[in-house]
Every structure is written in C-alpha cells, then in structure tokens.
Design an enzyme around this catalytic site. Structure first.
Site, PDB file in Angstrom:
ATOM      1  N   ASP A  88     -12.559   7.179 -26.932  1.00 57.48           N
ATOM      2  CA  ASP A  88     -12.500   8.444 -27.649  1.00 57.48           C
ATOM      3  C   ASP A  88     -13.222   8.363 -28.991  1.00 57.48           C
ATOM      4  O   ASP A  88     -13.192   7.339 -29.677  1.00 57.48           O
ATOM      5  CB  ASP A  88     -11.028   8.813 -27.881  1.00 57.48           C
ATOM      6  CG  ASP A  88     -10.854  10.126 -28.605  1.00 57.48           C
ATOM      7  OD1 ASP A  88     -11.277  11.149 -28.046  1.00 57.48           O
ATOM      8  OD2 ASP A  88     -10.301  10.120 -29.717  1.00 57.48           O
TER       9      ASP A  88
ATOM     10  N   GLU B 135     -17.282   8.698 -25.411  1.00 60.16           N
ATOM     11  CA  GLU B 135     -17.257  10.110 -25.776  1.00 60.16           C
ATOM     12  C   GLU B 135     -17.959  10.208 -27.132  1.00 60.16           C
ATOM     13  O   GLU B 135     -17.346  10.039 -28.183  1.00 60.16           O
ATOM     14  CB  GLU B 135     -15.826  10.642 -25.865  1.00 60.16           C
ATOM     15  CG  GLU B 135     -15.768  12.157 -26.041  1.00 60.16           C
ATOM     16  CD  GLU B 135     -15.109  12.600 -27.341  1.00 60.16           C
ATOM     17  OE1 GLU B 135     -15.245  13.780 -27.688  1.00 60.16           O
ATOM     18  OE2 GLU B 135     -14.476  11.771 -28.012  1.00 60.16           O
TER      19      GLU B 135
END
Length: 762
Positions: A413, A466
């Site tokens: 993330d 990401e």
C-alpha cells in the site's frame, strides 16, 4: 540472616525498574569466607512463604526468608556448591499454595548470533525469535518473550497470569542489542499479555507485542499467546507449483474483498474465517476469478481504517477468528485453485499509545522529526527505514505472511508515500535528502532489499506496488536498477478510463485520448488494471452509479466497461459488489447489497461478469501476452467521432478481435479491418439478451474480404451493438456462406425498457 543482596537491587526489583533482574533474582553461586555455596532470591508480591525444592530430590527443601514486605525473598544454601535445578513452592496469606519453575533460572532464548543478525537488519525469520512464543525451554513448557526497546529503563511482561503487576516478571537486557528477554514457565495458549515499558523519560506504558501472533478482539488490545506452527497444511501441491509460477504469462483476474463487509451474519455480525471459506470461496470459484485480494487483515483497532492503520503487524485480526482459522481460509483457497493476495501496509502506523508509537519513550520505529516521521494527511507515523532493526521488522513481516501463512502475494500500500519525502507535504513540512532531492533514499533501499530477498526466498510469490506516480522501474528487478516489484497498479489507466466513461456518450469523442492513452506507456511496467475499493467510497459513487444515462444505459455502459478492461493488456482487479452492479457506495459497516440479485438487471449483470471471467480464464489471448508488445495491436484507435475502438489480442496459438462501441448508436454493416483472411465468428457479445442487452448479435459467420480497412489488408462487415463489446475469433480460412444478422437500427434511446427503476434499487 545476613543478606547477600544490595539494598539498591532490592529497591529496584520491588519497584519494577531493574534493568537486569536476572543478576539478582534466581540461583547464583557465591563464595563466603572461602566457602562455595548458592543463594536463591525471588520476588512474589502477595506471597507469605516461598520454599526452594530440589528438582532431583524433592525431599530437599529450603525455606526462604522475607527480606522486603513487598515480597522479596532470599535463602543461602550452604550445603550446595553449584547451581542445581529447582522449583519454587509458594503460599499466600489465604492459605493457597502453588509451585513452578523460577523464571529467573533459565538461560536466554535468543542467541548472540540472532541478536547480531537483527542488528544488521538481516534476520529474515526474526519473528521466530521475537515477541511472545510458546515453547519448551530447558525441559519446561511455557513462553519466551523478547522485545526491542533499547532506550527503556526497564521492561516487564504483564498479563492475567501475574494480575497485570509489572513488578512480577521483569525482563533482562541482552547486551547492547536493545532486546529484553525472559522465559516464563507455565504459560499456555490464549494467555493475554503486554509489555510494560518504563520509558526513558520515566513514564510507564503498556504496549502490545510488535511481533504478537494474535490479539484480543477490539476494543481490547492485549496480545495473546498462540502456536505459530501447529496448523497442518493441505496445500503442498499448490505450494510446490507456486515455485514455478509465472504471473506474466498466466491469467490473473482478482476479486478484491473486505472480509468484514462482503457478507454479514445475523444481527450484522462478522462472518468468521471458516464461514468465509465456506461461502466466499465457492462464490469466487463459481464466478471465475483466479485470485482473491483481501484488504488488510493485520490487526487494527479502528474498523473505519479498513485495516490500513495497523497495530499488530504479525497478527491476523481477531474480528473473524484465530490465526489457524485464517490459515484454513487460505488453505481452502489453494485447494480450490485460488491464489490469495494480502494488502500490506509498510508506509505508516497509527499513533495509538498501546502500539509502536514512541515505543520506549523515543521515536524508535519512526523518526523524531515530524518532517520525516509523520504523515500529516493521515495523522500517522512514518517508519524509519534507515534503522536496520526497523527495516528488519518490516522485511521479516513480509516474509512471515508468505511463509507462515502461505500468502501468494503482497499488495504494498501507498508506495508513493514511501518513495517521496514530500508526499502530500507543503514547503517547510519535509526535509530533502543528502543530495537535496525529495527521494526517500532509505525507503528506496528498503524496497529493493525486500523485493530481492523475497524473489530469492519465495519464488513465485508476487510483490505488487500501489504507486500513483510515474516513478521509473517499479517492476524492473532491483539488480537492474529498479525497485524489484512484480506488478504495479495502473492508477493512470484507472483515472483516465473513469473520467471517460462517466461522460455522456455525446461528449466522449472530445475525450477519446483518455480511452487510448494507456497503451502509450503500457509496456513501461508490468501493470494491473484496477477498479478498486478506493473508487467506490468517499462520495465517488459505486461503479454502476458512475455510469451515465437511464437504468438500461447504466448497465450497458458497465458491461462495456468491464469488457474493455478485460480485453486491454494488463492483469485485472475488480472490487466486490461491482460484479452485480451495487448501487450504494461501499461501507465497511454493512454487507454488500445481495438483496439486489432478486432483480433481473443485477442478475444479468452478474451472469455477464461470470461468463466474461470464465472466457478470460479459458482464452490465453487475454493474458499470455499482457507484457509483450506482440500480444496487442490496435485495429482502430483514432475514430473519435464514432467512439468505436478495435484491437487484437494474441497468444502463441490464438487471436481475438475486440470491438467496443462507446455510444448508444447501433452500427449496422460496420466495416472492420482484420489482420488475416478467413471466416470469423462472434464468441462474446455484451449486448446479448441474456445479459440484459438489446440483442444486436452477429449470429452467423463473418467472411473476410480482401478490402483494406483500418490499416489491415482484409475486412469484415458486422453489426456493432449500442454501448456494447463484441469479441470475434477467426474460425477457418475457407470461405463459407455468410448469414447476415437481422438489422437493428434503433439507438438505445428507443430501447430503454426499465423493468426495475433505479430508485427502487437504491
């Protein structure tokens, strides 16, 4: 009796602030007046008497003397010259008695070599040595505890087993490693505990175990002892095959799931990991997905963070069950041919006082300077990636999920926030690196190190970034100057496509480049095309809610969107609920709106996605050449006026031709260039009646003509449905009679039956 213990030591023991209690408590060999003997010291608040019992000869008992009213006892045993194995028998003032091994009679459970590797940042299985670990040590069953707190004045283990009295089980500092350690006999699975830290400023605080394997259910926060290796896996064939897995040339169609809100039980309760295994996995398999990606299951205190503000990095959340039950969920996925990707959050951590924040009173896991150590946007701390012990904590955590839990890939993330020191910060809120730039050099080195180690140690496991920036070489190997990720989320494609598809079809021709620009940079990285949870929250609307037009047009647009995405190069990801056209924005606090499947529109949407998914998995042309320029070729990408695009997807033994019409106009007898002569057939049409479409189909064979079109030497004529996608396959080279499809010239404005009103579905 004349004590051999210094008053200084007694004072610090009874006040729970001694930095090396093992030098005082337990059995020690001493010499007095030239005579060797042993002395035993113990501290047990509330004890009336303590007796030393020789383990080899239980008739030999040595009563201890109370030296301090808070419970400090001592006995000098003059008839013994050497240390011997013993137990302590206690009685309290109520007459209760119990006995057990003395925690201060055990050697350290961490070797000097373990401590050296941790200090160097290269102990890749440090999770087997740190934290609370059930084990048998020197013949006794219990739990070993280790925690890194180099600047603490004292550290102890507290829990139900000692009435949360921080004086009872003081830990010792192991050399200069900053690690504190103790073995406590008699502890068992399920015992709750924390580390009581006397911080460098004298403040007392209870901290969860950074390496804890299991936690209490929120709002409680204590760690719980749990065996790491008890579960008996049944996925050996899967794990053996994973070592040879090549994601680049394999299908990857990911169903992104938040386990707490995919489906709820009675009274809105969470489903357990085992219930999810019984319900979610059959659904995913039936729908034709190849992978499940779960939003973070690492322990977190606040439901509204969706798991992205982690406090327990080594503990699957207790909201849905225990660690073995989570392993069962993953095991069941593997036995059903489904890979599991886990969202992983190394970019930041919350400021909760019981967590990693200011762990020993200093900025231990984070930077002290808020310009380096805080995410102002999220109100969280940033890891100090340059500190080797912190980098080791995170790297070992990544390996932990891949090894201990058989996770097949990690979606990392917020990579952009790791790479950029000035991420979401204004001038004066960040500090440049030593070269004056905004690159976070320590984080970059951490990512390269982590990805290279995982590539070597866990072949076939995927690391997915990401990253919302244009950072070069994200998926290039670290040895070649890249960051070493396997895949990268294509945020650019997602933003462009959603911008385009939300436009009224009459305006789309003015934004045609948003539809096609993705191919200009497609081969710069290994991309995943994503329509993720981030796009259906915070007033962004659901996927069906983004679509323009009336109800019929919304569903037609959504079918077209998924079809175009599936045909476009790149691996695929869709967030749960999008497959049946949920109208409401997603919320972590409730189940998906499964009741919508009583309506035909949503049933047909789900049926379309199911057929599209299975078609994708079956046809290698969809995925074999995702990262090979030979796997894709535009037929026509410049016809903005008609808003129709067409392209070829190729594998070694198959070609598929895609035609996508982004307007509600039917094109009868549409001339389409094809690269090869032959007879073509329609193999999928998003406008089919069974999907809720207007049924503009090409039911007969389509024979090519030697008429150049769209820069191709041959062409076919077909009917292109409104807001529809057609997939053609070359069936044969020989000519055959062509059966023309029935003409349907009306536009979608004339075909807008509404069996269910949108207001009825909201």
């Amino acid at each position: 009796m004349l004590t051999t213990t210094k008053l200084y030591d007694i004072f610090h023991i009874v006040n729970g602030v001694h930095g090396d209690p093992h030098t005082v408590l337990g059995m020690h060999e001493i010499e007095q007046d030239g005579k060797k003997m042993v002395v035993v010291r113990a501290f047990a608040p509330g004890a009336q008497t303590i007796t030393v019992i020789d383990h080899a000869n239980k008739r030999k008992k040595y009563p201890m003397e109370l030296l301090h009213q808070d419970g400090f006892f001592e006995v000098t045993i003059e008839d013994r010259e050497e240390w011997f194995r013993y137990q302590l028998e206690y009685t309290d003032y109520s007459g209760n008695s119990w006995k057990g091994y003395d925690p201060y009679s055990f050697e350290p459970t961490m070797s000097e070599f373990d401590r050296h590797l941790f200090g160097a940042g290269t102990h890749y299985e440090i999770y087997e040595k740190m934290g609370g670990r059930l084990m048998t040590h020197q013949g006794a069953k219990g739990a070993a505890f280790s925690v890194w707190a180099p600047n603490a004045k004292a550290v102890s283990v507290v829990g139900d087993f000692n009435n949360w009295d921080y004086r009872r089980h003081l830990m010792r500092r192991l050399g200069n490693s900053g690690i504190w350690e103790i073995f406590i006999p008699g502890l068992a699975e399920g015992d709750a505990y924390k580390f009581h830290v006397v911080q460098n400023n004298g403040r007392h605080v209870d901290k969860i175990d950074p390496y804890g394997l299991y936690s209490e259910l929120r709002p409680n926060t204590a760690s719980k002892l749990f065996p790491l290796k008890r579960y008996k896996w049944k996925d050996r064939r899967w794990m053996t095959g994973r070592k040879k897995y090549d994601f680049k040339t394999s299908p990857m169609n990911i169903y992104e799931v938040h386990l707490g809100s995919w489906m709820r039980g009675e009274e809105n309760r969470f489903l357990t990991y085992t219930e999810l295994a019984d319900r979610l996995i059959p659904y995913v398999k039936e729908m034709g997905y190849t992978h499940i990606e779960v939003l973070p299951v690492e322990e977190h205190p606040f439901d509204g963070s969706w798991g992205y503000q982690v406090t327990g990095y080594y503990a699957p959340t207790s909201r849905y069950g225990n660690p073995d039950e989570f392993k069962y969920f993953i095991d069941t996925c593997h036995q059903n041919g489904i890979a599991v990707i886990l969202d992983w959050v190394p970019a930041h951590f919350p400021k909760d006082d019981f967590g990693l924040a200011r762990f020993d009173g200093t900025a231990l896991y984070e930077h002290q300077d808020p310009r380096l150590g805080e995410h102002l946007q999220w109100g969280t701390y940033i890891f100090n990636y340059g500190r080797k012990e912190v980098a080791n904590f995170l790297l070992a955590n990544a390996l932990f999920w891949l090894q201990a839990y058989h996770i097949d890939g990690l979606r990392v993330d917020a990579v952009a926030s790791l790479l950029h020191l000035n991420f979401c910060k204004d001038e004066g809120q960040w500090i440049p690196n030593k070269y004056g730039g905004s690159e976070n050099l320590d984080a970059i080195e951490f990512l390269k190190h982590m990805n290279s180690i995982i590539e070597k140690r866990e072949p076939g496991a995927m690391m997915i970034a990401e990253d919302s920036t244009s950072w070069p070489g994200v998926t290039r190997r670290a040895e070649e100057g890249g960051l070493g990720f396997s895949l990268k989320w294509n945020m650019g494609w997602m933003n462009d496509f959603l911008f385009y598809i939300k436009k009224d079809p009459i305006h789309r021709k003015y934004h045609h480049n948003k539809l096609t620009f993705g191919m200009a940079y497609n081969y710069s990285e290994n991309f995943v095309l994503v329509l993720s949870h981030d796009e259906v929250v915070h007033m962004k609307g659901s996927m069906i809610g983004k679509m323009p037009g009336d109800t019929w047009q919304k569903f037609a647009n959504l079918r077209l969107s998924y079809g175009f995405m599936m045909g476009h190069p790149g691996k695929k990801l869709l967030f749960m609920g999008g497959e049946f056209g949920q109208y409401q924005e997603w919320s972590e606090a409730r189940s998906l709106d499964w009741h919508l499947l009583q309506y035909a529109d949503h049933q047909q949407m789900q049926a379309y996605v199911k057929e599209l998914n299975h078609f994708y998995a079956k046809e290698s042309a969809f995925w074999e050449g995702d990262f090979d320029p030979n796997g894709f070729e535009w037929i026509e990408c410049d016809d903005a006026d008609s808003s129709v695009v067409s392209f070829v997807r190729r594998s070694k033994d198959k070609e598929l031709i895609f035609v996508c019409n982004f307007t509600p106009v039917v094109h009868n007898g549409f001339s389409l260039g094809v690269p090869k002569e032959g007879i073509y057939k329609e193999v999928l049409n998003s406008d089919a009646e069974r999907f809720g479409g207007s049924n503009v189909l090409n039911e007969g064979p389509l024979e090519s003509k030697k008429v150049p079109c769209n820069r191709c030497p041959f062409s076919v004529n077909l009917d292109v449905p409104p807001l529809g996608m057609v997939v053609l396959e070359r069936e044969a080279e020989a000519k055959a009679p062509v059966k023309k499809a029935a003409k349907k010239t009306e536009s979608i404005e004339k075909n807008t039956e509404k069996p269910v009103a949108e207001a009825d579905l909201a």
